[in-house]
Design a protein around this motif. Structure first.
Motif, PDB file in Angstrom:
ATOM      1  N   GLY A 167      -0.085  -5.443 -15.389  1.00 14.40           N
ATOM      2  CA  GLY A 167       0.376  -6.114 -14.180  1.00 14.40           C
ATOM      3  C   GLY A 167      -0.646  -7.101 -13.642  1.00 14.40           C
ATOM      4  N   ALA A 168      -1.932  -6.753 -13.709  1.00 12.57           N
ATOM      5  CA  ALA A 168      -2.970  -7.661 -13.234  1.00 12.57           C
ATOM      6  C   ALA A 168      -3.029  -8.926 -14.083  1.00 12.57           C
ATOM      7  N   SER A 169      -2.838  -8.777 -15.378  1.00 15.02           N
ATOM      8  CA  SER A 169      -2.844  -9.956 -16.257  1.00 15.02           C
ATOM      9  C   SER A 169      -1.702 -10.894 -15.906  1.00 15.02           C
ATOM     10  N   TRP A 170      -0.529 -10.332 -15.661  1.00 10.04           N
ATOM     11  CA  TRP A 170       0.635 -11.146 -15.305  1.00 10.04           C
ATOM     12  C   TRP A 170       0.413 -11.839 -13.960  1.00 10.04           C
ATOM     13  N   CYS A 171      -0.117 -11.077 -12.980  1.00  8.55           N
ATOM     14  CA  CYS A 171      -0.377 -11.668 -11.661  1.00  8.55           C
ATOM     15  C   CYS A 171      -1.435 -12.757 -11.738  1.00  8.55           C
ATOM     16  N   LEU A 172      -2.469 -12.542 -12.577  1.00  8.69           N
ATOM     17  CA  LEU A 172      -3.522 -13.545 -12.702  1.00  8.69           C
ATOM     18  C   LEU A 172      -2.974 -14.842 -13.276  1.00  8.69           C
ATOM     19  N   TYR A 231      -9.501   2.399  -8.493  1.00  8.90           N
ATOM     20  CA  TYR A 231     -10.607   3.339  -8.523  1.00  8.90           C
ATOM     21  C   TYR A 231     -11.957   2.681  -8.245  1.00  8.90           C
ATOM     22  N   ALA A 232     -11.942   1.404  -7.888  1.00  7.58           N
ATOM     23  CA  ALA A 232     -13.174   0.731  -7.507  1.00  7.58           C
ATOM     24  C   ALA A 232     -13.581   1.173  -6.107  1.00  7.58           C
ATOM     25  N   PRO A 233     -14.862   0.940  -5.732  1.00  5.74           N
ATOM     26  CA  PRO A 233     -15.296   1.357  -4.396  1.00  5.74           C
ATOM     27  C   PRO A 233     -14.682   0.539  -3.267  1.00  5.74           C
ATOM     28  N   VAL A 234     -14.004  -0.540  -3.579  1.00 10.12           N
ATOM     29  CA  VAL A 234     -13.256  -1.305  -2.582  1.00 10.12           C
ATOM     30  C   VAL A 234     -11.830  -1.441  -3.083  1.00 10.12           C
ATOM     31  N   ARG A 235     -10.942  -1.823  -2.199  1.00  9.90           N
ATOM     32  CA  ARG A 235      -9.542  -1.906  -2.574  1.00  9.90           C
ATOM     33  C   ARG A 235      -9.248  -3.269  -3.202  1.00  9.90           C
ATOM     34  N   LEU A 236      -9.598  -3.395  -4.497  1.00  9.35           N
ATOM     35  CA  LEU A 236      -9.347  -4.651  -5.192  1.00  9.35           C
ATOM     36  C   LEU A 236      -7.850  -4.919  -5.302  1.00  9.35           C
ATOM     37  N   GLY A 237      -7.061  -3.852  -5.424  1.00 11.56           N
ATOM     38  CA  GLY A 237      -5.619  -4.040  -5.508  1.00 11.56           C
ATOM     39  C   GLY A 237      -5.052  -4.662  -4.244  1.00 11.56           C
ATOM     40  N   ALA A 238      -5.550  -4.221  -3.082  1.00  7.77           N
ATOM     41  CA  ALA A 238      -5.081  -4.797  -1.820  1.00  7.77           C
ATOM     42  C   ALA A 238      -5.474  -6.264  -1.717  1.00  7.77           C
ATOM     43  N   ILE A 242      -4.267   7.804 -16.116  1.00  7.27           N
ATOM     44  CA  ILE A 242      -3.674   7.609 -17.440  1.00  7.27           C
ATOM     45  C   ILE A 242      -2.488   6.657 -17.361  1.00  7.27           C
ATOM     46  N   VAL A 243      -1.755   6.726 -16.267  1.00  7.55           N
ATOM     47  CA  VAL A 243      -0.592   5.848 -16.100  1.00  7.55           C
ATOM     48  C   VAL A 243      -0.982   4.529 -15.439  1.00  7.55           C
ATOM     49  N   MET A 244      -1.788   4.610 -14.385  1.00  9.86           N
ATOM     50  CA  MET A 244      -2.036   3.437 -13.557  1.00  9.86           C
ATOM     51  C   MET A 244      -2.955   2.409 -14.210  1.00  9.86           C
ATOM     52  N   ILE A 245      -3.959   2.850 -14.940  1.00  9.39           N
ATOM     53  CA  ILE A 245      -4.907   1.890 -15.513  1.00  9.39           C
ATOM     54  C   ILE A 245      -4.255   1.003 -16.574  1.00  9.39           C
ATOM     55  N   PRO A 246      -3.527   1.561 -17.572  1.00  9.75           N
ATOM     56  CA  PRO A 246      -2.862   0.663 -18.532  1.00  9.75           C
ATOM     57  C   PRO A 246      -1.814  -0.232 -17.887  1.00  9.75           C
ATOM     58  N   LEU A 247      -0.947   0.354 -17.048  1.00  5.21           N
ATOM     59  CA  LEU A 247       0.089  -0.460 -16.409  1.00  5.21           C
ATOM     60  C   LEU A 247      -0.525  -1.453 -15.432  1.00  5.21           C
TER      61      LEU A 247
END
Length: 219
Positions: free
Chosen positions: A200-205, A1-8, A191-196
């Motif tokens: 997931g981001a913590s594990w990837c980091l 939901y950031a203005p750029v695709r941080l996930g990508a 509601i689903v994506m932010i907690p998960l």
């Protein structure tokens, strides 16, 4: 939901540092994933828009058209791009990559449709399942823009939903109602994506930092 695709950006970093993919392979992978999203979304929206019927008919037609689309894209990739990109050729010829991506993307988009139709039912809107399918899949296509999801998808959903219920709602309220629809659908995803996503981001980091720690002494 950031203005750029941080996930990508994070996925690229993970692919290069942890999975040890080369840049051409990572680029081919992103192209393949995006193509998979587009194939299912275009196939489903087209079927629901042109041949509305029972849910079982729409689902069956969607699967047939989508799988045919995957097969055609894989064939064209092998014929036209295989000589130029070994990575794309491997993705298009490996059964696990081809049909695994097809199944996973189908399940993902089915969840988008379920979330959209749940929002329609919550607001008690005069929109049937076929129209919910069109709204959800058009929302997916709009969300593929490189600037992120927030705002663009909501505007597209509200704009498309308004004529679907034309004449059945108060004209003075129709815009507000369908912006509510778009926001409720997005909140359901958040509601689903932010907690998960946080987990997931913590594990990837940790994996990224661990890989950097193991490789930096050799640099």
């Amino acid at each position: 939901y950031a203005p750029v695709r941080l996930g990508a950006i994070a996925r690229v970093a993970y692919a290069l540092r942890v999975s040890r993919m080369r840049v051409p392979a990572a680029a081919a992978w992103f192209v393949w994933v995006t193509a998979g999203v587009g194939i299912w979304a275009v196939a489903g929206a087209s079927v629901a828009w042109l041949f509305p019927g029972t849910p079982w008919f729409i689902a069956a037609a969607w699967i047939v058209v989508g799988l045919l689309g995957f097969w055609i894209v894989a064939l064209l990739t092998r014929r036209l791009l295989g000589a130029r990109s070994e990575s794309l050729r491997l993705l298009a010829t490996d059964p696990a990559s081809l049909w695994g991506a097809a199944v996973l993307r189908l399940l993902e988009q089915a969840m988008w449709i379920g979330r959209m139709h749940a929002a329609v039912l919550i607001l008690d809107l005069p929109i049937d399942l076929a129209d919910s399918i069109v709204l959800a899949l058009v929302g997916i296509l709009v969300s593929l823009n490189p600037l992120g999801r927030f705002g663009y998808r909501e505007v597209a959903v509200a704009w498309l939903a308004s004529p679907l219920a034309d004449g059945t709602l108060d004209p003075t309220q129709i815009d507000a109602v369908f912006f509510q629809l778009a926001l409720i659908e997005s909140v359901g995803e958040a509601i689903v994506m932010i907690p998960l996503g946080t987990v997931g981001a913590s594990w990837c980091l940790r994996r990224l930092l661990g890989r950097r720690g193991r490789t930096s002494p050799q640099a």
